[in-house]
Design an enzyme around this catalytic site. Structure first.
Site, PDB file in Angstrom:
ATOM      1  N   ASN A  97       0.762  -1.113   0.179  1.00  0.00           N
ATOM      2  CA  ASN A  97      -0.188  -0.017   0.152  1.00  0.00           C
ATOM      3  C   ASN A  97       0.744   1.366  -0.100  1.00  0.00           C
ATOM      4  OD1 ASN A  97      -2.328  -1.746   0.639  1.00  0.00           O
ATOM      5  ND2 ASN A  97      -1.043  -1.810   2.767  1.00  0.00           N
ATOM      6  N   GLU A 122       8.619  -4.749  -0.949  1.00  0.00           N
ATOM      7  CA  GLU A 122       7.538  -3.920  -1.105  1.00  0.00           C
ATOM      8  C   GLU A 122       7.651  -2.613  -1.411  1.00  0.00           C
ATOM      9  OE1 GLU A 122       4.609  -5.522  -0.497  1.00  0.00           O
ATOM     10  OE2 GLU A 122       5.766  -7.384  -0.117  1.00  0.00           O
ATOM     11  N   HIS A 166       7.650  -2.078  -4.824  1.00  0.00           N
ATOM     12  CA  HIS A 166       6.520  -2.059  -5.603  1.00  0.00           C
ATOM     13  C   HIS A 166       5.878  -0.536  -5.801  1.00  0.00           C
ATOM     14  CE1 HIS A 166       4.771  -6.024  -6.107  1.00  0.00           C
ATOM     15  NE2 HIS A 166       4.888  -6.269  -5.072  1.00  0.00           N
TER      16      HIS A 166
END
Length: 859
Positions: free
Chosen positions: A276, A307, A310
């Site tokens: 996120n 992450e 990403h």
């Protein structure tokens, strides 16, 4: 799951019709605390969506999974929720060119880790919330258009219990009892996020000055439950975070675009982590309550960097549909290791990748469900199952091959152009291939066809012909093979290493050649005339993705001198190849166990050692002939105890051997030693039996009837925490008693009262290799129950039950027949369910073949 699926065709039709300008989402989470009055606990969710329609007058739908909808308004027109809402979709008819949809709903808190998960800490009664959406669970929290290519900016506001802190993707401020968050950049629904509760929160700052003099400042935050705060090494998390941000800014030439960078370590998390933007979530097990090896810290750093990658691959530029999931996951998996080696203290991370990560890929690529890296994802259920070893580890392995093929500079320049051209947009395979073709000057079409659009793994075997005197190589060729089910031969860029023993007994490389392998047989002309090798390693330095095989001379060398290989990567590659041979029924399981017993004690790389322990356990449990299992178990326990006593006191190797010894202990003297170590009557110099190690010792004691319910209850008093509760639940289910097994089965299969974490713990305890007879009756019950479980439970719990309770320990032809009978009788079952059963069947068939191979070794 019924009615909640979304097909690719539906998503494409909706994307062609609609474009979204923005969301405003208001959540009232004050209901998370206090008495729910015996009713299912819900929260209010009010969503306003502004969107355009290319065909005024057309119809479409919004997504929402909620117990009830209070009101729906479209362009100021009130719609009857009873008519337009069917439990998962809101019908939208007669759309205008510009539209405003307002949905007021009561949404459910989750106990399965999907949507808005609610966790009550047993240690202090505090409540913690977090969201997890991928691929499509944002609709459990707010109404939306749940597909990755309908990106939009979001504004969140949240009302929370007094004293709580709330986080979201943007920066937030509390005013008049409401947390209001800055509008996000255009992002997909599945990477929006809310975390709320009395979390322990630590802050730091990352700063960077670019060549043009501009300065970037990123506020950093890290959080966990208050109960884990004493164990939270936030300084190390921030260290890796800053190293990663430096590395990616150096290589991507695109400043981090999402403002702040919070990292939340949350309870009962189904995944490793989720990217996120501005608020990455991780499973809290990455906060270590006891002593762990450096392999654990390396794994955590890898996930942090995965992450972070990403933020560019996946968040800034997002795949259009889940077919191209690899466009984010393969890249992030590759970049996690690439950055670990390039930016952190974990310089040997490629060894871990070769040994551990690729093992996941090799297994997945030999299942009947294997698929090309660019997969055919028909719907959301397909998407959920494709977060697998192909999309992650094989994809990353193929990217490593691509770097060898086009060169690192061309690869990184292609990435930079990809970001700049597609920022805040959505892409397909062709968008990436076009920039790589530009930067490398190579035609990427053939490469992509071979590596991305076909399935299966090739085997490479050396063929060595010596001259008449036998002292030099006359010809060395590489044989490339493919399985019948996936006959594609691929272009491999490989290094071939020649090894021999030195006068001191070490096995070292004395020649290395890089070459391209395309055909069934490729001659490596550069090695003609080289001195005869004792070992040929055909994928030296791990440049390509393949199963390595050995010629007979090399195999003889490894059987006698594997531990003398001085290069740790070469050693790891040999271990991996031998494990693949064991799984393929080419090497008896007892021979692999023997290699571990003779050479694992000399393994310097702690991650490789721990992988060998796991493989040896699997070899014994699944691949050894049944009548040799007891002998093999005794040998492993004896060897593990010997290595435990000989390991350097206080070392991570000592800890690894202690854990392995506990996992294979079954004889009464071994179980007594574990009990004595627990109560302190016996000590091993340097071995600290901390709380996590205590639970590791208690599970085998419980499984063999040496620790009863009262012992486990007393241990929970000692460790009355969320982690302690999960350990206790697993140990309780491990006890060798028919009533215990019946209770565990009922709690998981017949009830949905347990949270996702306790379902996982119960299944883990229920399935014990030493209790094959005890759990035999559940094979028939499994096949009778799984279709109902899949229909009634969430997809995450369904996956856990179908995978975890498959009767793998009933490793007999009769179980294979029962599996085939279920598949034949349920041809119309959900494709995702059939896939899980087919995969379990394949594992069982592989185990039976390996057991035959092992039994033949005793004849």
């Amino acid at each position: 799951m019924p009615g909640e699926n979304l097909s690719r065709d539906e998503a494409r039709e909706r994307a062609a019709l609609l474009s979204v300008d923005g969301y405003e989402v208001s959540l009232d989470l004050r209901s998370a605390v206090g008495d729910a009055g015996g009713e299912p606990r819900t929260f209010r969710s009010v969503t306003t969506i502004r969107f355009r329609c290319n065909e005024p007058g057309a119809s479409s739908f919004a997504d929402l999974v909620a117990p009830s909808v209070t009101s729906v308004s479209l362009n100021g027109r009130d719609l009857d929720p009873g008519e337009v809402f069917d439990g998962s979709r809101i019908l939208l008819e007669d759309l205008a060119a510009e539209n405003e949809l307002v949905v007021d709903a009561q949404c459910a808190y989750s106990r399965t880790g999907e949507g808005l998960h609610r966790f009550v800490d047993p240690e202090d009664g505090e409540v913690y919330l977090y969201t997890q959406y991928e691929p499509a669970d944002a609709r459990r929290v707010f109404a939306n258009f749940e597909q990755p290519d309908l990106k939009a900016p979001y504004r969140f506001e949240v009302r929370a219990p007094e004293g709580w802190t709330v986080w979201s993707n943007g920066t937030g401020e509390l005013a008049d009892g409401v947390w209001r968050f800055a509008e996000t950049k255009p992002i997909s629904t599945y990477i929006t996020c809310v975390v709320a509760g009395p979390y322990h929160y630590v802050t730091d700052t990352y700063t960077r000055t670019f060549e043009d003099g501009t300065k970037l400042e990123i506020p950093l935050g890290a959080m966990c439950r208050k109960g884990l705060a004493p164990h939270f090494d936030a300084d190390d998390v921030f260290l890796v975070t800053k190293q990663g941000l430096d590395f990616f800014h150096d290589h991507f030439d695109y400043p981090y675009p999402f403002g702040k960078y919070d990292q939340a370590f949350v309870p009962e998390y189904n995944l490793g982590a989720m990217e996120n933007p501005g608020l990455v979530t991780f499973r809290e097990e990455y906060i270590f309550r006891g002593k762990v090896t450096q392999a654990s810290y390396e794994a955590r750093a890898n996930v942090i960097l995965h992450e972070m990658a990403h933020m560019w691959f996946g968040d800034l530029v997002t795949m259009e549909w889940w077919d191209d999931l690899w466009l984010k996951e393969s890249f992030a998996d590759f970049m996690g290791t690439f950055a670990n080696v390039g930016a952190t203290r974990f310089k040997d991370a490629w060894i871990t990748f070769a040994n551990r990560r690729k093992a996941w890929a090799y297994r997945a690529d030999q299942l009947p469900s294997t698929h090309p890296i660019t997969a055919d994802i028909r719907d959301l259920e397909d998407a959920k199952l494709n977060f697998d070893g192909i999309t992650y580890a094989k994809g990353a392995s193929v990217l490593k091959q691509l770097v060898a093929y086009v060169g690192q500079d061309a690869f990184l320049e292609g990435s930079r152009r990809y970001f700049k051209r597609n920022a805040y947009g959505n892409t397909r395979l062709g968008d990436l291939l076009s920039v790589l073709a530009e930067t490398s000057g190579r035609d990427m079409t053939a490469w992509a066809a071979s590596w991305l659009q076909t399935a299966g793994v090739n085997s490479l075997t050396p063929q060595v012909l010596l001259d008449t005197e036998g002292g030099r190589i006359a010809e060395l060729a590489i044989l490339q093979e493919a399985p019948e089910s996936h006959p594609e031969l691929r272009p491999h860029r490989i290094a071939v290493g020649l090894y021999r023993r030195t006068p001191e007994g070490a096995v070292e490389r004395y020649a290395r050649v890089e070459t391209d392998v395309h055909e069934p047989r490729t001659v490596v002309a550069e090695l003609a005339g080289a001195e005869a090798p004792e070992l040929v390693l055909v994928n030296d330095d791990d440049l390509t993705y393949c199963k390595v095989r050995f010629d007979e001379t090399s195999l003889v060398t490894l059987r006698s001198h594997l531990g003398a290989l001085t290069d740790p990567l070469a050693r790891a590659l040999c271990w991996s190849a031998l494990w693949n041979m064991t799984r393929d029924a080419l090497l008896p399981a007892r021979d692999f166990v023997d290699l571990v017993l003779r050479f694992a004690g000399r393994e310097s790389d702690i991650g490789v050692l721990q992988m060998l322990h796991a493989w040896a356990n699997s070899a014994l449990t699944h691949y050894a002939a049944p009548d040799w299992r007891e002998t093999g178990g005794e040998l492993l326990a004896e060897g593990a105890l010997r290595e435990l006593r000989e390991a350097e006191p206080g070392s991570e190797h000592q800890l690894a051997w202690a854990r392995f010894f506990a996992s294979v202990a079954s004889a009464e003297p071994d179980l007594k030693l574990l009990a004595d170590l627990l109560d302190g009557t016996v000590e091993i110099d340097g071995l600290e039996v901390d709380q996590e190690l205590r639970w590791a010792f208690l599970e085998p004691l419980a499984a063999h009837g040496a620790a009863d319910e009262s012992v486990l209850a007393a241990e929970l008093v000692r460790d009355d925490t969320a982690s302690g509760k999960r350990h206790q639940v697993r140990c309780l289910a491990a006890r060798p008693s028919a009533p215990v097994k019946a209770q565990a089965w009922a709690q998981v299969v017949e009830s949905d009262a347990l949270s996702n974490a306790l379902v996982e713990a119960t299944i883990s305890g229920f399935q014990q290799p030493s209790q094959r007879e005890l759990t035999a009756p559940y094979a028939q019950l499994y096949f009778a129950a799984i279709e109902r479980v899949w229909r009634e439970r969430s997809i995450q719990i369904g996956m856990d039950v179908v995978r975890g309770l498959f009767p793998a320990y009933q490793d007999r032809p009769e179980t294979l027949d029962a599996t085939d009978a279920w598949l034949e009788a349920h041809r119309d079952a959900a494709p995702a369910l059939r896939r899980l059963v087919l995969e379990a069947r394949d594992d069982l068939a592989r185990a039976l073949r390996a057991q035959e191979c092992d039994a033949a070794a005793d004849r």
